[in-house]
Each structure stands twice: as structure tokens, then as C-alpha cells.
Scaffold this active site. Structure first.
Site, mmCIF file in Angstrom:
data_model
loop_
_atom_site.group_PDB
_atom_site.id
_atom_site.type_symbol
_atom_site.label_atom_id
_atom_site.label_comp_id
_atom_site.label_asym_id
_atom_site.label_seq_id
_atom_site.Cartn_x
_atom_site.Cartn_y
_atom_site.Cartn_z
ATOM 1 N N LYS A 181 2.422 7.244 -3.091
ATOM 2 C CA LYS A 181 2.771 6.137 -2.189
ATOM 3 C C LYS A 181 4.263 5.803 -2.210
ATOM 4 C CE LYS A 181 -1.554 3.768 -1.462
ATOM 5 N NZ LYS A 181 -2.524 4.458 -2.350
ATOM 6 N N SER A 210 -3.063 13.262 -5.903
ATOM 7 C CA SER A 210 -2.271 12.169 -5.325
ATOM 8 C C SER A 210 -1.858 11.094 -6.322
ATOM 9 C CB SER A 210 -3.039 11.538 -4.162
ATOM 10 O OG SER A 210 -4.318 11.109 -4.594
ATOM 11 N N GLU A 216 0.920 -5.208 2.925
ATOM 12 C CA GLU A 216 -0.408 -5.681 2.566
ATOM 13 C C GLU A 216 -1.003 -4.636 1.641
ATOM 14 O OE1 GLU A 216 -1.539 -2.610 4.109
ATOM 15 O OE2 GLU A 216 -0.432 -3.640 5.680
HETATM 16 C C1 LIG Z 1 -3.763 4.851 -1.992
HETATM 17 C C2 LIG Z 1 -4.140 6.123 -2.603
HETATM 18 C C3 LIG Z 1 -4.846 7.113 -1.877
HETATM 19 C C4 LIG Z 1 -5.350 6.906 -0.482
HETATM 20 O O1 LIG Z 1 -4.376 6.704 0.488
HETATM 21 P P1 LIG Z 1 -4.000 7.829 1.525
HETATM 22 O O2 LIG Z 1 -3.120 7.125 2.496
HETATM 23 O O3 LIG Z 1 -5.256 8.344 2.135
HETATM 24 O O4 LIG Z 1 -3.278 8.890 0.787
HETATM 25 C C5 LIG Z 1 -5.112 8.321 -2.491
HETATM 26 N N1 LIG Z 1 -4.741 8.552 -3.767
HETATM 27 C C6 LIG Z 1 -4.085 7.639 -4.496
HETATM 28 C C7 LIG Z 1 -3.726 7.956 -5.904
HETATM 29 C C8 LIG Z 1 -3.763 6.393 -3.950
HETATM 30 O O5 LIG Z 1 -3.113 5.488 -4.686
#
Ligand SMILES: *Cc1c(COP(=O)(O)O)cnc(C)c1O
Length: 413
Positions: free
Chosen positions: A104, A395, A126
Site C-alpha cells: 500500500k 502483498s 478512509e
Molecule cells: C489492503 C491489502 C490487500 C487488499 O487490497 P488490494 O487493493 O486488493 O491490493 C491485500 N494485501 C494486503 C497485505 C493488504 O494490506
């Protein structure tokens, strides 16, 4: 912006989208109050200007390198690969190693720099689980910008650690008590704030959602993930992967990984949504798997809705995937068949998390654990051919999820 080598696939030419109206085929667009149309046009102009400014790109690159810690590694996981299927190779794109522990920050940094360039000193955001709020508060502290984060009352109770983090970083967290007191009500409140304070305020959206130009801006700031992975896999394996896999909430980490590979038609793109406890209404967040097109938060996209078009409640073990809509570009990739979307349920995600932890010494966040768990299921069904080369977008890291995981495994801490 970078152009990618693109093969024509029937009518599909990925890098043409979005068009000048902000549409990805029938999806996307700007479904907002009249008073925000000017602000969106101003944002689009400022973004295009910044994209063409070498000075802006240089500063973004510098901060991505020394603040965020990029490039993140592309890491081969042989023991996990073996658990999935014999004689295949799985690589992880290590977004868990980015500053604040997830992808993010790539987008929060890009939009933060854009806000400063536009002379907007007040940032609103938000957040549901608090992860985007923390990334935004982090960037605002670094850039010296005022930061206000809207958050549902219930989420504030559930995510007290992230609320505390945001406050430590100097942000103001505003509690939203209307509606279901969760993310979608916080979004409504943030939009209301933006309408009122549009002259001074930059709305920093955290996923590839919302009205045009946000889905494009967020995709392009997150595309660094796929751009790096492309170079890294060529350097490490000498060829393109057969498949790239990512979890899909709003869709930002997935589109960031998919976009640079989308023009290479031999690469299969697989998005994994949150299947919750079941695919019954209200028990999951698998928007592309179980939803229908509709309009929410300024864009046309797949949406979880009942027969009357009312937005359904969602459930997922991972707060980050718990959103009833999805980025419009994913809806388009589903319609065109360029990407495939599936769901993994809570139990599958837990298995994915445990498997990676024990086989590779990496505790993933519950969100990408859905992708890992789904791969294990594909392996069990013998759907992965020998010799396959797969990249999973890891992610984020799992530290934030330890209490949830302990509870799910009936462990008292
Ligand atoms: C917020 C988050 C997501 C989901 O958000 P996307 O916009 O779909 O990427 C996925 N993995 C992690 C670790 C997150 O913090």
C-alpha cells in the site's frame, strides 16, 4: 508512462485503457456529484503533468528506493513449491518487505507526492482494517502534510493497534457512526469531506477503485511491482512466468502485478478473492466470482448486491479483502477473459498461511495467504503442469494478523 510490448488479442489491447472518459470497456467512469467533477479533472491534469515531469519521477524513484526499500526481492521458495506440485517453481514478489509491511505504501507515496505538487496540504483518507490509514499517515508524516483518516466505529474497535499507529504518526482518526459503521460508511464520509473542502484537500484513495482517474493513478503507482518482477524473473529464470497470482480486494496489488504482464498473452493472470465462510450472500467478499455489475463509490464495476441493488454485507477472515466492489479494470479483465478470478475461503487462506510459514520461514498476511492456499488446492487437483514457473504477489506480512490467526486456530494467547 511506460508502454509495454502488446500483442493484439482479438479486440483486447490492454494498454489502451482507460479511455479518455475513464472507461475500461463498460466499467469505470465518474459517477460523482457535480461539485467533484472539476476536482477530478484537476487531479487528472496534475497527474499527467507529473507523469511527464522528470523531476517528479526522479523524486518518486528516490523515495521508493530509500524510504520504501525498493526494489523488493523476487524470492524462490523451493519447499513451498514442492508442497504445491512436483517439479514446479514458485517465486514470491516480496511486497511484505516494503516499508510498513505491504504494497500500500507504493500508492500512498505516489499520491502524497502528487498532493504536495498540487499545493494541497490537507490529506484525507478512509480505512477499513487500518492498513491504508497507516500507509497514508506514514507518507504524510514524511512529507509534512496534515492527515485525517475516516474509519468506521466498529473498525476502530477491531483495529485499535492500527488506530494507535496512525495517531503516533500524527494523523487524526475520525470515527464514523453512521450505517454499518465500517469501511463503506467511512468512504461516504470521506467523500462528503472532499465535497466540502475540495479547494484545500487531496483525497488519497487506497486501492484501484473510485471514479476516474483514481483506478488509473493507483494502477500506475502499483505497476512498479510487476515492472520489477518482469525484470527479475527474466534475470533469474531467463523466461516469462507461466502464471502470476495475486489476491484481490479492491484490486491494487493484483493490478500492479498484472498490468506489466498483461501484454504478454502467454502469461496466465489469476486473481484470488475472499471466499469467506461460504459463497452465500453476506458470507464472503468474492465480488468478481459472485457479483453483478453496478455502481458504487463513483465507478461502474462488479458489485455484491441483492435483487434490489442494495449493497450486501461482506465477510472475510482478512480485513483487507473485505470490500463489496472491486477495481473496474479487473471487471474488464474478467469480461475480456484476459485474467481469471476465483475464490479461496477462510480455511484455505489459513492453510496457505501455515504452509508458507512452516516451509519457508515467511509469515504472510492473510490476504495473500488466499493466493497461496488456492495454489495448494490447484496442486491437489493436479491442475499445475510439471515445469510451471509461477509468481505469487506476497502483498504483505502477517504480523498484523497474529491475533486473528490465533483465534481461528483456537489458540489463547
Ligand atoms: C489492503 C491489502 C490487500 C487488499 O487490497 P488490494 O487493493 O486488493 O491490493 C491485500 N494485501 C494486503 C497485505 C493488504 O494490506
Amino acid at each position: 508512462m511506460q508502454t509495454y510490448h502488446t500483442k493484439e488479442a482479438g479486440t483486447y489491447q490492454h494498454n489502451l485503457y482507460p479511455d479518455e472518459r475513464g472507461r475500461f470497456g463498460p466499467f469505470g467512469g465518474k459517477f460523482v456529484p457535480e461539485s467533484l467533477m472539476t476536482a477530478l479533472s484537476e487531479l487528472e491534469a496534475a497527474y499527467l503533468d507529473a507523469s511527464n515531469d522528470p523531476g517528479f519521477q526522479l523524486e518518486l524513484q528516490a523515495q521508493l528506493s530509500t524510504f520504501v526499500g525498493r526494489p523488493t526481492a523476487l524470492h524462490y521458495v523451493p519447499r513451498f513449491s514442492q508442497m504445491v506440485a512436483p517439479n514446479i517453481k514458485v517465486y514470491l514478489k516480496r511486497e511484505d518487505l516494503a516499508h510498513t509491511g505491504a504494497h500500500k505504501i507504493n500508492n500512498a507515496l505516489g499520491q502524497g507526492l502528487l498532493a504536495r505538487r498540487m499545493g494541497k496540504k490537507r490529506i484525507i483518507a478512509e480505512t477499513g482494517a487500518g492498513q491504508h490509514g497507516v500507509a497514508t499517515a506514514t507518507v504524510c508524516a514524511m512529507l509534512g502534510l496534515e492527515c485525517i483518516v475516516y474509519m468506521g466505529e466498529i473498525d476502530i474497535q477491531r483495529q485499535s493497534l492500527n488506530v494507535f499507529r496512525m495517531k503516533l504518526l500524527g494523523a487524526e482518526v475520525r470515527s464514523v457512526g453512521s450505517g454499518s459503521r465500517t469501511l463503506k460508511d467511512a468512504i461516504n464520509e470521506a467523500i462528503r469531506d472532499w465535497v466540502t473542502n475540495v479547494e484545500t484537500t487531496f483525497y488519497l484513495i487506497g486501492s484501484a477503485v473510485g471514479p476516474h482517474p483514481y483506478p488509473r493513478i493507483v494502477r500506475n503507482f502499483q505497476a512498479i511491482i510487476g515492472e520489477e518482477a518482469r525484470k527479475q524473473v527474466l534475470a533469474q529464470e531467463g523466461r516469462m512466468p507461466d502464471m502470476v497470482v495475486a489476491c484481490v480486494g479492491g484490486g491494487s496489488n493484483a493490478i500492479g502485478m498484472f498490468y506489466p504482464f498483461a501484454g504478454v498473452l502467454d502469461v496466465q493472470l489469476l486473481g484470488v478473492e475472499a471466499g469467506g465462510t461460504s459463497l452465500e450472500a453476506g458470507q464472503h467478499a468474492a465480488t468478481l466470482v459472485a457479483g453483478r455489475p453496478g455502481i458504487l463509490h463513483g465507478a461502474m464495476s462488479y458489485l455484491l448486491q441483492n435483487g434490489d441493488g442494495q449493497v450486501l454485507d461482506t465477510h472475510s477472515i482478512s480485513a483487507g479483502l473485505d470490500y463489496p466492489s472491486v477495481g473496474p479494470e479487473h471487471s474488464y479483465m474478467k469480461e475480456t477473459g484476459r485474467a481469471t478470478y476465483v475464490s479461496a475461503n477462510d480455511a484455505t487462506a489459513l492453510r496457505g498461511l501455515q504452509a508458507l510459514s512452516q516451509s519457508e520461514g515467511i509469515i504472510p498476511a492473510l490476504e495473500p495467504a488466499h493466493a497461496l492456499g488456492y495454489l495448494l488446492e490447484m496442486g491437489n487437483r493436479r491442475e499445475i503442469p510439471e515445469g510451471s514457473l509461477i509468481i505469487v504477489n506476497l502483498s504483505g506480512r502477517g504480523d498484523k494478523d497474529m491475533l486473528t490467526v490465533a483465534q481461528a486456530l483456537n489458540v489463547t494467547l
